[in-house]
Write a protein that holds these residues in place. Structure first.
Motif: not given
Ligand code: ATP
Ligand code: MG
Lengths: 286, 452
Positions: B128, B205, B208, B237, B239, B443, B451
Motif C-alpha cells: 500500500q 491497494e 489506488s 481495494t 473501489d 467508494d 489514500q
C-alpha cells in the motif's frame, strides 16, 4: 545533629579501588596484550606519517578535501592549512597528533559500528547501553585519564585508550539511530522478497543509515581530537603536549602557535568528514 | 465480448487450494495471548479490548481459502485489517494464533530459511505504501526480487526492463524513486512484484494512486495474467467497481472479521447484513448479473428443417414477430422474422433457411449485462445467449436489461447511466475515462483517508 550521619556514607571510592586492583592483578596479561596491540598500531601509523614526504601528505589531503567538498578552492585551502602548520615548525608534532587521532578513530569505529548495529537490532541491549552511553558523554573528559593511567601507566597507550572511551559513544549512538530510522515499510518490502536479515542489514539498513553513521564518525573524530589534546597530560607527545608545556612555562606566543595548529587541524578534519556525511544525504528520499 | 474476470469458475469446489487461512488471529500490543486466553475478551468489541487490555485486535478468527488461479478480493473500511491479513500470509506480521497454508505448506511452522524461500519463489507483493528502496534506481528496485534469488545481473535487468515497459515507465529506469510521482512509484512496486513471475500475487491497494486510464490497463493486464497463466491473486481495494470487475470472489471485512465471502453477484444481490449492503448499495446489478441469470426460454424455437408456413403460424400464434432458428443439436443458425417469412411464402420458397437472417446478436452466457447494453441499443430483437459450442441456451430481452438498470438507479444518481457503458469505447467515446475516476457513492464507506 545537623551533620549528615556518618553511618550512611558508602565507601564507594574503596570499592572502585578494590575493583581496579583486582583487575590489575588478575587481568594483567589481558591489559598487557591490549596495550601492546594499541602501541603497535599507533607506532606503525606514526612511522608511516613521518616517513611520507610532507608534500605527499599535503597532496593527499588537498585531493581528498577537493573530492569531498566539491569546490575548487577547498583542496588548496586544506592543503594550505597543513603547509602553514609546517611553517610554524610543528610538522612532526602535528603528524604524531594525527597518528593518534587516526588510530583512535579507527579503533573506535571497529568497536562502535558493530555495537551500534547490535543496539539497533536488539531492544534489550539498547536499553542497557543507552544510559551507559549517556553517562559516558556527560562525564568530564579527563575522568577517563584516571583508569587509563592505572591500567597502562604513562605514555601513548593510555592516551589512545582514554581517547577511544571518550570518542566512541557518538558513532554507536548514531549508527543505532540511523538504522532504526530506516522506514519500516522499506525493510518490510525487502523481507517480502525473501531477503535474509543479513541482506536487509547490508543492502537496505546500512546504506540508508549511512548519512547518520557519517555524522557519528564526524562527531567521534572531533571528540578524539579534543581528547588527544587533553591526553597529552599523561604523556602522549604531540601538539597537545606543546600547549601544555607553553601553559606551564607561561610562553604565550608558543602556546598560541600550537593552539592555532590544533585549530587548523580540527577545521580540516571536521570539514572533510562533514562533507562526506552531507554528500550522501541526497540519496535519502523524504 | 465475454468478460474474463467474472467467470463463475471459482464455484468449482474441487479445484486445488492455493492459499488457506485457518482461524487466524492477530493482536497488536503487549501480551496478546492474554486476549486470546480470555473468553470474554475474545468476543468483545475492538474498542472494549483496547480499553480493557490495551491491545488492538487486527484480525479475529479469520478463515478462508483461495483456489489456484483465483482472483480473490478483500474489501472493508479503513482499519478493518486487510493489510494486516495480507501481511500475515507471508508472516511479515507474525500471526498471534491460527495457521496459514500455501500450497499445503504450513507457513507458520517454517524457520527463517524456509520462509525466505517461500517469499523468494512463491509470492510477490505490492505494498500500500510502495516500500521502494530509496537508494536504488527504478531498474534496481524492479530487479530486487530477482537479485535476492541470485539471478545474474544481465538476466534480471532484462526481465526488469520488460516489466518496467509493461507498467509504462520506460525511460525512467535510471532514476531514483524519489524523483517519481506517487502513481509512478506505485507502478514500480507493481513491476517489482511481477518481475519475479511469482505464483501468488499479494496486492495491497496496488492501483489506488493510478489515474483511470492506467488503472484500467493494469486491471486488464492482471486479469490476463490470471486467466492465461493461472496466477493466484489476493487483492485489496477500496473501489467497489474495481472489485466487481476483477474479482472471482470478494470477501468483506469489518473490524478484523470476514463477514461475507462470495462472488460479486452474491455480494451485490444477497448482502448478508446492512454493513455489506451499505458497501454494495451503489453497485448496479447490471455490473454483476450475467446473461445466464436473466435469460429466458423463448416461446418459440424453430428448427431448420421446418417449412416457412408452419413457422409463420407458430410465430403468429405466440404473438411475437421473430424467432431463433437452431439445428437438431441446438446450434444457433440465425433468426427469422414475420416479414421475412411472409416474403418467402410470396416467392413460393419452401426452405426456412432462405428466410434466415444469420446476422443476429449473440452473447456468451457469462457475459455481464453491462456489456450487453451497446448490443441491445442497436436492435429491437432479443439477444441470443449461447455457450462455447454455439448452442442456444436462451434469450435476453432489451426490456430485462433496462429493467435492471432502472432498478439500481436511485433518485439523483444519473451519473451512473454513462458509467454503464464505460467498457465499450465504441459506444461512448472520450469522456468515459473521467467517469470512472469520479468518486461514486460506492467508494463512500471505504474511502481511506490515507489514500494520498
Ligand atoms: N504495527 C501495528 N501496531 C499496532 N497496531 C496496528 C499495526 N498495524 C496495524 N494495526 C492495527 O490493526 C488494525 C488493522 O490495520 P490494517 O492496516 O490492516 O487496516 P486496513 O484494513 O489495511 O486499512 P486501510 O484500508 O486504511 O489500509 C488497525 O486497527 C490498526 O490500528
Ligand atoms: Mg491497508
Amino acid at each position: 545533629m545537623m551533620e549528615f550521619p556518618e553511618f550512611l556514607e558508602i565507601p564507594l571510592a574503596d570499592l572502585i579501588d578494590g575493583i581496579i586492583a583486582w583487575i590489575l592483578t588478575n587481568l594483567g596479561g589481558v591489559l598487557d596484550a591490549i596495550g601492546d596491540g594499541l602501541l603497535g598500531g599507533l607506532v606503525a601509523m606514526e612511522r608511516l606519517l613521518l616517513w611520507l614526504p610532507w608534500f605527499v601528505i599535503v597532496g593527499v589531503v588537498g585531493f581528498v578535501a577537493w573530492r569531498a567538498l566539491r569546490r575548487w578552492w577547498s583542496g588548496p585551502l586544506m592543503g594550505g592549512f597543513l603547509v602553514f602548520i609546517g611553517m610554524l615548525g610543528y610538522w612532526d608534532l602535528a603528524m604524531m597528533t594525527l597518528a593518534l587521532i587516526i588510530a583512535a578513530v579507527l579503533i573506535s569505529l571497529a568497536i562502535g559500528l558493530p555495537t551500534g548495529i547490535l543496539m539497533a537490532r536488539n531492544d534489550r541491549f539498547a536499553s542497557v547501553l543507552k544510559p551507559l552511553l549517556d553517562a559516558m558523554q556527560t562525564m568530564p573528559s579527563f575522568v577517563y585519564l584516571i583508569p587509563a593511567l592505572m591500567f597502562f601507566g604513562l605514555g601513548k597507550v593510555p592516551a589512545v585508550f582514554a581517547t577511544i572511551i571518550y570518542a566512541v559513544p557518538p558513532v554507536i549512538r548514531l549508527t543505532n539511530v540511523g538504522i532504526r530510522g530506516v522506514p519500516q515499510s522499506v525493510v518490510e518490502a525487502a523481507k517480502a522478497f525473501g531477503a535474509t536479515s543479513r541482506q536487509v542489514l547490508v543492502e537496505v539498513q546500512l546504506p540508508l543509515a549511512f548519512p547518520s553513521i557519517m555524522v557519528g564518525i564526524n562527531q567521534t573524530t572531533m571528540m578524539a581530537l579534543a581528547m588527544v589534546v587533553i591526553a597529552s597530560m599523561i604523556g602522549a607527545r604531540g601538539l597537545g603536549m606543546e600547549v601544555l608545556l607553553a601553559i606551564n612555562r607561561i610562553e604565550v606566543g608558543r602556546g598560541f602557535e600550537a593552539g592555532l595548529s590544533i585549530v587548523l587541524l580540527a577545521i580540516m578534519i571536521d570539514r572533510i568528514t562533514h562533507a562526506f556525511a552531507a554528500q550522501q544525504q541526497y540519496t535519502k528520499s523524504p | 465480448m465475454a468478460h474474463s474476470g467474472n467467470g463463475n469458475n471459482s464455484l468449482d469446489a474441487d479445484r486445488e487450494v492455493c492459499v488457506e487461512v485457518r482461524k487466524l488471529w492477530k493482536v497488536f500490543g503487549h501480551e496478546p495471548d492474554r486476549v486470546l486466553d480470555d473468553p470474554e475478551l475474545r468476543v468483545a468489541t475492538k474498542e472494549e479490548v483496547l480499553t480493557r487490555a490495551g491491545c488492538i485486535i487486527a484480525l479475529r478468527d479469520v478463515s478462508f481459502s483461495v483456489h489456484k488461479g483465483e482472483f480473490f478480493v478483500l474489501m472493508g473500511l479503513s482499519g478493518s485489517g486487510k493489510s494486516t491479513l495480507i501481511r500475515c500470509i507471508i508472516r511479515l506480521a507474525e500471526p498471534t494464533a491460527g495457521s496459514v497454508f500455501i500450497n499445503g505448506n504450513d507457513i507458520c511452522a517454517l524457520d527463517e530459511e524456509g520462509l525466505s524461500e517461500v517469499r523468494r519463489h512463491t509470492t510477490g507483493m505490492v505494498f500500500q505504501h510502495f516500500g521502494l528502496l530509496p537508494h536504488r534506481s527504478v531498474l534496481d528496485n524492479v530487479a530486487y526480487g530477482l537479485k535476492i534469488r541470485g539471478v545474474s545481473q544481465e538476466e534480471r535487468y532484462e526481465k526488469a526492463r520488460a516489466c518496467i515497459e509493461k507498467v509504462g515507465l520506460r525511460g525512467w529506469e535510471g532514476y531514483l524513486p524519489s524523483s517519481l510521482s506517487g502513481g509512478m512509484q506505485q507502478r514500480v512496486g507493481i513491476a517489482r512484484a511481477l518481475a519475479g513471475d511469482p505464483e501468488i500475487l499479494l496486492l495491497d491497494e496496488p492501483f489506488s494512486g493510478l489515474d483511470p486510464l492506467i488503472r484500467r490497463q493494469m486491471q486488464d493486464e492482471l486479469l490476463e495474467l490470471q486467466v492465461e497463466i493461472q496466477k493466484t491473486i489476493l487483492f485489496v481495494t477500496h473501489d467497489l467497481h474495481e472489485a466487481l470487475k476483477v474479482g472471482d470472489r470478494i470477501a468483506i471485512m469489518r473490524d478484523g472479521e470476514i463477514i461475507q465471502t462470495g462472488t460479486p453477484e452474491d455480494v451485490v444481490i444477497n448482502p448478508s447484513d446492512s454493513y455489506v449492503r451499505q458497501f454494495v448499495q451503489d453497485a448496479s446489478p447490471t455490473k454483476v448479473l450475467t446473461a445466464r441469470t436473466v435469460m429466458e426460454q423463448p416461446p418459440v424455437l424453430l428448427y431448420s428443417w421446418q417449412g416457412p408456413k408452419a413457422a409463420l403460424q407458430t410465430i403468429r400464434d405466440a404473438n411475437i414477430d421473430s424467432a431463433f432458428v437452431v439445428t437438431r443439436k441446438a446450434r444457433i443458425l440465425g433468426q427469422v422474422t414475420v416479414e421475412g417469412l411472409v416474403a418467402l411464402i410470396r416467392k413460393r420458397g419452401t426452405f426456412l433457411k432462405d428466410a434466415l437472417d444469420p446476422d443476429i446478436l449473440t452473447c456468451h452466457a457469462d457475459s455481464i449485462l453491462d456489456d450487453l447494453v451497446p448490443l441491445v441499443a442497436s436492435t429491437r430483437y432479443p439477444v441470443a445467449v449461447i455457450d462455447e459450442d454455439n448452442r442456444f441456451l436462451g434469450e435476453v430481452y432489451v426490456s430485462t436489461i433496462i429493467a435492471n438498470m432502472i432498478q439500481e438507479q436511485g433518485p439523483g444518481e444519473d451519473v451512473e447511466t454513462s458509467e454503464e457503458v464505460q467498457d465499450n469505447p465504441a459506444v461512448l467515446e472520450g469522456p468515459e475515462d473521467t467517469e470512472e475516476n469520479e468518486k461514486t457513492p460506492g467508494d463512500g464507506p471505504s474511502e481511506g483517508a490515507e489514500q494520498a
